[in-house]
Design an enzyme around this catalytic site. Structure first.
Site, PDB file in Angstrom:
ATOM      1  N   ARG A  19      33.856 -15.745 -18.736  1.00 36.96           N
ATOM      2  CA  ARG A  19      34.816 -14.660 -18.981  1.00 36.96           C
ATOM      3  C   ARG A  19      35.713 -14.513 -17.754  1.00 36.96           C
ATOM      4  O   ARG A  19      35.277 -14.732 -16.622  1.00 36.96           O
ATOM      5  CB  ARG A  19      34.083 -13.344 -19.228  1.00 36.96           C
ATOM      6  CG  ARG A  19      32.962 -13.415 -20.247  1.00 36.96           C
ATOM      7  CD  ARG A  19      33.473 -13.472 -21.655  1.00 36.96           C
ATOM      8  NE  ARG A  19      32.389 -13.411 -22.621  1.00 36.96           N
ATOM      9  CZ  ARG A  19      32.520 -13.739 -23.894  1.00 36.96           C
ATOM     10  NH1 ARG A  19      33.689 -14.143 -24.364  1.00 36.96           N
ATOM     11  NH2 ARG A  19      31.489 -13.650 -24.711  1.00 36.96           N
ATOM     12  N   TYR A  20      36.953 -14.102 -17.993  1.00 36.39           N
ATOM     13  CA  TYR A  20      37.888 -13.952 -16.881  1.00 36.39           C
ATOM     14  C   TYR A  20      38.995 -13.001 -17.287  1.00 36.39           C
ATOM     15  O   TYR A  20      39.526 -13.086 -18.397  1.00 36.39           O
ATOM     16  CB  TYR A  20      38.467 -15.325 -16.520  1.00 36.39           C
ATOM     17  CG  TYR A  20      39.257 -15.353 -15.239  1.00 36.39           C
ATOM     18  CD1 TYR A  20      38.644 -15.102 -14.016  1.00 36.39           C
ATOM     19  CD2 TYR A  20      40.613 -15.649 -15.250  1.00 36.39           C
ATOM     20  CE1 TYR A  20      39.363 -15.144 -12.830  1.00 36.39           C
ATOM     21  CE2 TYR A  20      41.343 -15.700 -14.071  1.00 36.39           C
ATOM     22  CZ  TYR A  20      40.710 -15.446 -12.860  1.00 36.39           C
ATOM     23  OH  TYR A  20      41.423 -15.486 -11.689  1.00 36.39           O
TER      24      TYR A  20
ATOM     25  N   ASP B  98      31.186 -15.034 -33.630  1.00 44.20           N
ATOM     26  CA  ASP B  98      31.401 -13.723 -34.251  1.00 44.20           C
ATOM     27  C   ASP B  98      32.195 -13.808 -35.553  1.00 44.20           C
ATOM     28  O   ASP B  98      32.113 -12.914 -36.393  1.00 44.20           O
ATOM     29  CB  ASP B  98      32.148 -12.797 -33.290  1.00 44.20           C
ATOM     30  CG  ASP B  98      31.426 -12.614 -31.968  1.00 44.20           C
ATOM     31  OD1 ASP B  98      30.178 -12.646 -31.977  1.00 44.20           O
ATOM     32  OD2 ASP B  98      32.097 -12.454 -30.941  1.00 44.20           O
TER      33      ASP B  98
ATOM     34  N   THR C 129      41.349 -15.877 -26.288  1.00 42.68           N
ATOM     35  CA  THR C 129      41.918 -17.128 -25.788  1.00 42.68           C
ATOM     36  C   THR C 129      43.267 -17.407 -26.426  1.00 42.68           C
ATOM     37  O   THR C 129      44.214 -17.839 -25.753  1.00 42.68           O
ATOM     38  CB  THR C 129      40.950 -18.292 -26.077  1.00 42.68           C
ATOM     39  OG1 THR C 129      39.741 -18.070 -25.357  1.00 42.68           O
ATOM     40  CG2 THR C 129      41.543 -19.629 -25.669  1.00 42.68           C
TER      41      THR C 129
ATOM     42  N   GLY D  65      38.285 -18.176 -28.586  1.00 45.26           N
ATOM     43  CA  GLY D  65      38.361 -17.170 -29.639  1.00 45.26           C
ATOM     44  C   GLY D  65      39.689 -16.447 -29.642  1.00 45.26           C
ATOM     45  O   GLY D  65      40.697 -16.946 -29.117  1.00 45.26           O
ATOM     46  N   ASN D  66      39.696 -15.226 -30.210  1.00 47.17           N
ATOM     47  CA  ASN D  66      40.974 -14.518 -30.356  1.00 47.17           C
ATOM     48  C   ASN D  66      41.588 -14.134 -29.012  1.00 47.17           C
ATOM     49  O   ASN D  66      42.810 -14.150 -28.859  1.00 47.17           O
ATOM     50  CB  ASN D  66      40.830 -13.298 -31.280  1.00 47.17           C
ATOM     51  CG  ASN D  66      39.555 -12.522 -31.034  1.00 47.17           C
ATOM     52  OD1 ASN D  66      38.941 -12.635 -29.974  1.00 47.17           O
ATOM     53  ND2 ASN D  66      39.154 -11.737 -32.013  1.00 47.17           N
TER      54      ASN D  66
END
Length: 381
Positions: free
Chosen positions: A72-73, A131, A103, A100-101
């Protein structure tokens, strides 16, 4: 052509399939590997791919995790500009990320910055999530395998609980899913309403603690035990449970413990809370073959988009119809994905487990349980 590719967010069991399929269509000279997700992009952690890296990536097809590093960032606008500067410095012509969304929103932002700077950067997204909350598609690679793990865990946990009901009466399984209930709903796959979880709680609905205790009381009075499944993002009495906050992202979890304590204190029943944990996204023995194949396919499709000079799209997975599952890959504008937010579980799938199970069947690669082996029918008690 110089192409930079990275992996971002939580890994899945099949994320490396997408990466390996993507890089297999390019020569070593074309590919720059972004290490450690968007942090690596913002801090210039990129390396040209050589034969050793290619072999490592190819071996990773049968492994969970993210071979390039992920994590995570907090990819702020200032860091996005910094990342673009590094891309320009290396003369990168295309940026591709698997994620994911969040990104996809980040990719869309970098594309916009490149346009403002007059830099011709092509941007393509490859979807992945356990998810299943990415907007604009039917499902994403990674979800099918996670759903299979959840379905099997719930199925066997209920059989175990049934055997131990004179010692433990209530068990609460907590799944991943963040603010959507696709994964939790998979816990009832392949079983009748009676044989599956006694209740499934999803974030798309709000619940009171009294309602949940009422569900427990009814199931316990009927058969002497109760299995509940709850998604980590569920709100109880208008409150969501979080474990911590890291790098600008709330880490949900612990709602099963809230129920466990309430059952013990108010109903005086022995209860146990269990988080299904990281195995949902990394337990490779539960990988769905369909999920694995689709993960590879989206990687290959993304490579074709890059080679054709396309930009501003995420690879989309759609289906022709639910009963005879067949996937179709398309282009979905990053703008639509970014604006769409989190894709919620439809009301129909919440209210009718059968409808949801029919939707899931083609993805999960797990036969339904026969009526002879449903939890409850194999007991002589």
């Amino acid at each position: 052509m110089r192409v930079a590719i990275g992996q971002a967010g939580g890994p899945t069991s099949v994320i490396n399939e997408s990466l390996a399929s993507f890089v297999s269509t390019f020569s070593d000279d074309d590919i720059y590997l972004v290490l450690n997700g968007y942090e690596g992009l913002a801090t210039n952690q990129m390396k040209a791919m050589g034969e050793m890296q290619r072999e490592t990536i190819e071996r990773s097809r049968g492994e969970p995790g993210a071979v390039l590093g992920s994590g995570r960032y907090d990819f702020s606008p200032a860091l996005q500009k910094q990342a673009l500067a590094y891309l320009m410095e290396r003369r990168i012509e295309a940026l591709v990320f698997i994620g994911g969304n969040g990104t996809m929103s980040a990719l869309h932002a970098v594309q916009h910055l490149a346009e403002e700077a007059g830099y011709p950067l092509k941007v393509i997204g490859i979807p992945k999530t356990v998810d299943n909350d990415i907007a604009g598609i039917d499902h994403a690679p990674g979800f099918g395998s996670a759903a299979k793990y959840v379905a099997q865990s719930a199925r066997y946990s209920k059989m175990d609980l049934q055997a131990m009901r004179n010692f433990e009466q209530v068990r609460i399984l907590e799944t991943m899913g963040r603010n959507v209930g696709w994964l939790a709903q998979a816990s009832g796959y392949g079983m009748t309403e009676e044989a599956g979880p006694d209740a499934i709680y999803v974030p798309e609905r709000e619940y009171s603690l009294e309602t949940i205790l009422g569900d427990v009381r009814r199931a316990w009075k009927e058969k002497g035990y109760c299995l509940l499944v709850i998604s980590e993002g569920v709100t109880i009495n208008n409150q969501q449970t979080a474990l911590s906050n890291s790098r600008g992202r709330t880490i949900l979890g612990g709602v099963s413990k809230v129920i466990e304590e309430a059952v013990r204190e108010k109903l005086e029943l022995v209860s146990r809370a269990e988080q299904l944990g990281m195995n949902q996204r990394c337990y490779y023995p539960a990988v769905s073959k369909v999920d694995q194949q689709e993960a590879a396919a989206v990687g290959t499709y993304a490579a074709k988009l890059v080679q054709n000079g396309e930009s501003g799209f995420m690879v989309g997975v759609h289906r022709h119809d639910t009963m005879n599952y067949k996937a179709e890959l398309t282009r979905v504008p990053l703008q639509i994905v970014s604006d769409g937010g989190e894709r919620l579980l439809p009301d129909t799938y919440i209210e009718e487990r059968k409808a949801y199970n029919e939707w899931l069947e083609g993805i999960i690669d797990l036969p339904p349980v026969s009526t002879q082996t449903q939890a409850g029918s194999s007991s002589i008690l």
